[in-house]
Structures are given as structure tokens and as C-alpha cells.
Enzyme design. Structure first.
Site, mmCIF file in Angstrom:
data_model
loop_
_atom_site.group_PDB
_atom_site.id
_atom_site.type_symbol
_atom_site.label_atom_id
_atom_site.label_comp_id
_atom_site.label_asym_id
_atom_site.label_seq_id
_atom_site.Cartn_x
_atom_site.Cartn_y
_atom_site.Cartn_z
ATOM 1 N N CYS A 137 -58.225 -13.980 12.419
ATOM 2 C CA CYS A 137 -57.311 -14.881 11.730
ATOM 3 C C CYS A 137 -56.185 -15.294 12.678
ATOM 4 O O CYS A 137 -55.638 -14.468 13.407
ATOM 5 C CB CYS A 137 -56.795 -14.156 10.490
ATOM 6 S SG CYS A 137 -55.070 -14.262 10.143
ATOM 7 N N GLU A 138 -55.902 -16.568 12.677
ATOM 8 C CA GLU A 138 -54.880 -17.078 13.595
ATOM 9 C C GLU A 138 -53.461 -16.695 13.173
ATOM 10 O O GLU A 138 -52.537 -16.843 13.947
ATOM 11 C CB GLU A 138 -54.993 -18.592 13.741
ATOM 12 C CG GLU A 138 -54.678 -19.382 12.504
ATOM 13 C CD GLU A 138 -54.920 -20.866 12.686
ATOM 14 O OE1 GLU A 138 -54.149 -21.637 12.104
ATOM 15 O OE2 GLU A 138 -55.860 -21.249 13.397
ATOM 16 N N HIS A 139 -53.291 -16.201 11.963
ATOM 17 C CA HIS A 139 -51.949 -15.858 11.491
ATOM 18 C C HIS A 139 -51.509 -14.459 11.913
ATOM 19 O O HIS A 139 -50.327 -14.235 12.166
ATOM 20 C CB HIS A 139 -51.883 -15.978 9.964
ATOM 21 C CG HIS A 139 -52.204 -17.351 9.484
ATOM 22 N ND1 HIS A 139 -53.086 -17.590 8.455
ATOM 23 C CD2 HIS A 139 -51.802 -18.558 9.922
ATOM 24 C CE1 HIS A 139 -53.191 -18.891 8.270
ATOM 25 N NE2 HIS A 139 -52.425 -19.504 9.143
ATOM 26 N N HIS A 140 -52.462 -13.500 11.958
ATOM 27 C CA HIS A 140 -52.110 -12.111 12.292
ATOM 28 C C HIS A 140 -52.974 -11.536 13.407
ATOM 29 O O HIS A 140 -52.801 -10.376 13.778
ATOM 30 C CB HIS A 140 -52.252 -11.216 11.055
ATOM 31 C CG HIS A 140 -51.413 -11.651 9.905
ATOM 32 N ND1 HIS A 140 -51.920 -12.370 8.856
ATOM 33 C CD2 HIS A 140 -50.093 -11.483 9.648
ATOM 34 C CE1 HIS A 140 -50.952 -12.634 7.998
ATOM 35 N NE2 HIS A 140 -49.837 -12.111 8.446
ATOM 36 N N GLN A 145 -60.715 -19.408 7.760
ATOM 37 C CA GLN A 145 -62.087 -19.547 7.278
ATOM 38 C C GLN A 145 -62.393 -20.969 6.837
ATOM 39 O O GLN A 145 -63.502 -21.466 7.037
ATOM 40 C CB GLN A 145 -62.331 -18.556 6.137
ATOM 41 C CG GLN A 145 -63.769 -18.536 5.673
ATOM 42 C CD GLN A 145 -64.023 -17.453 4.648
ATOM 43 O OE1 GLN A 145 -63.398 -16.390 4.675
ATOM 44 N NE2 GLN A 145 -64.946 -17.701 3.741
ATOM 45 N N HIS A 183 -61.249 -10.235 4.799
ATOM 46 C CA HIS A 183 -60.146 -10.472 5.731
ATOM 47 C C HIS A 183 -59.270 -9.234 5.841
ATOM 48 O O HIS A 183 -58.680 -8.784 4.853
ATOM 49 C CB HIS A 183 -59.302 -11.661 5.251
ATOM 50 C CG HIS A 183 -60.038 -12.960 5.327
ATOM 51 N ND1 HIS A 183 -59.771 -13.890 6.297
ATOM 52 C CD2 HIS A 183 -61.036 -13.475 4.575
ATOM 53 C CE1 HIS A 183 -60.573 -14.929 6.135
ATOM 54 N NE2 HIS A 183 -61.357 -14.708 5.088
ATOM 55 N N CYS A 196 -56.459 -8.979 7.233
ATOM 56 C CA CYS A 196 -55.036 -9.253 7.008
ATOM 57 C C CYS A 196 -54.676 -9.025 5.537
ATOM 58 O O CYS A 196 -53.528 -8.718 5.227
ATOM 59 C CB CYS A 196 -54.666 -10.666 7.464
ATOM 60 S SG CYS A 196 -55.597 -11.978 6.669
#
Length: 188
Positions: free
Chosen positions: A78-81, A119, A147, A149
Site C-alpha cells: 500500500c502506498e499509504h503505509h 487496490q 490489507h 494496514c
């Protein structure tokens, strides 16, 4: 401007910032392993979907029904975490005089999943690449993932699955074809 690579020294600094000793026995080789692992996990940036999708005209001249591959493994971050997410993809398409080597669909999933992702984007990138490079009458992608995260931090709910889909070409207006694809994509 030269690109700066994330080095073993950077990983050592991260370990120290976490309160660890990068020189202890269990961590001595970790920075080197992390450099290698992240090169693999992000190798999709160096891949071109057009080169992955080897197209055949032989064998497709009379075939005009759905071709569906289920259970394609998905491993991404995931690009956020930068937390992993993983699951399975189903890809289907209706040929328009051309087919693709079946293993190439797995390679296409790997190409896009080995990038920092969400995703939703991953799903549409795969579908768009099929439409662009294979030029089928229809293309559909369903991805189901867990996920980390969500599971290991934040709401901490274990086992939830996120399902995304993309339906392009004749799958959009043709309800019967769409229903057939979704039935074939459903887990047994």
C-alpha cells in the site's frame, strides 16, 4: 539530477531509529536483505506491460467466448503505509481475433502489483493494459485482498477482504456477459 538509491546504510539508520542495534546477530544481514527485497517488491516499475503480453492470432480466429484465469496471486504494498496487501486476482477477456499466453496474465498482475499501489488503481491498470495491448472485445478484472494496514494497525480487524472490479468493453453494457464473468470469477 542523479537518482538516490535507498542503501543498506539507510536501513541501518531505520533500525537504529526504532531502538534496535543493527549490529546484533539477528540484524547484521537485515539491511542487505531489505535492499534486495524492496528491489523485488518494486520491480514492476521497470516492466513494460506491452512487452509482457505476447499476443497470438493462431487459435483465436473462431473463439469468441470468455477466457478466465482465476487464483492469480497478488502481493503488493500500500502506498499509504508501505504495508503489504495480498490476495487473488481473476482476469477474463473475450478475444477479438487475438489471444495471449496464459502465463502472461500472471506476469501482468505482477507488473502492476510490484509497485506501490492502492487496490483500486491496481485493478483498473490491469484491465486498461489488457484493452490497450490485446484489444479484446471485453476485459474484466476482480481482485480480492487482505490489507495489513487495516489488520495490523488502525482498526486492527483480522481477515477482512476488499474486493474491487473493473469491467471494460462489452462487459459494461452486456448484462448477460457481465453476469457470466462474475459467476466464473466467484470463488468455489
Amino acid at each position: 539530477m542523479s537518482e538516490q538509491q535507498f542503501t543498506e546504510q539507510d536501513w541501518r539508520r531505520l533500525l537504529v531509529s526504532l531502538g534496535e542495534d543493527p549490529d546484533r546477530a539477528g540484524l547484521v544481514e537485515t539491511p542487505s536483505r531489505l535492499v534486495t527485497a524492496w528491489k523485488h517488491w518494486t520491480s514492476g516499475y521497470t516492466q513494460d506491460p506491452a512487452e509482457l503480453l505476447k499476443v497470438f492470432e493462431d487459435g483465436a480466429e473462431e473463439y469468441n467466448e470468455l477466457i478466465v484465469i482465476r487464483g492469480i496471486p497478488v502481493y503488493s504494498h500500500c502506498e499509504h503505509h508501505l504495508a503489504p496487501f495480498f490476495g487473488k486476482a481473476t482476469i477474463g477477456y473475450v478475444p477479438n481475433g487475438k489471444i495471449v499466453g496464459l502465463s502472461k496474465l500472471t506476469r501482468l498482475v505482477n507488473c502492476f502489483s510490484r509497485r506501490l499501489q492502492v487496490q483500486e488503481r491496481l485493478t483498473i491498470q490491469i484491465a486498461n493494459a489488457l484493452m490497450t495491448h490485446l484489444e479484446p472485445k471485453a476485459a474484466g478484472v476482480v481482485i480480492r485482498c487482505r490489507h495489513m494496514c487495516m489488520e495490523s494497525r488502525g482498526i486492527s480487524t483480522e481477515g477482512e477482504e476488499t474486493v474491487t472490479s473493473a469491467m471494460l468493453g462489452e462487459l459494461q453494457p452486456n448484462l448477460a456477459l457481465r453476469t457470466e464473468f462474475l459467476a466464473l470469477a466467484r470463488e468455489a
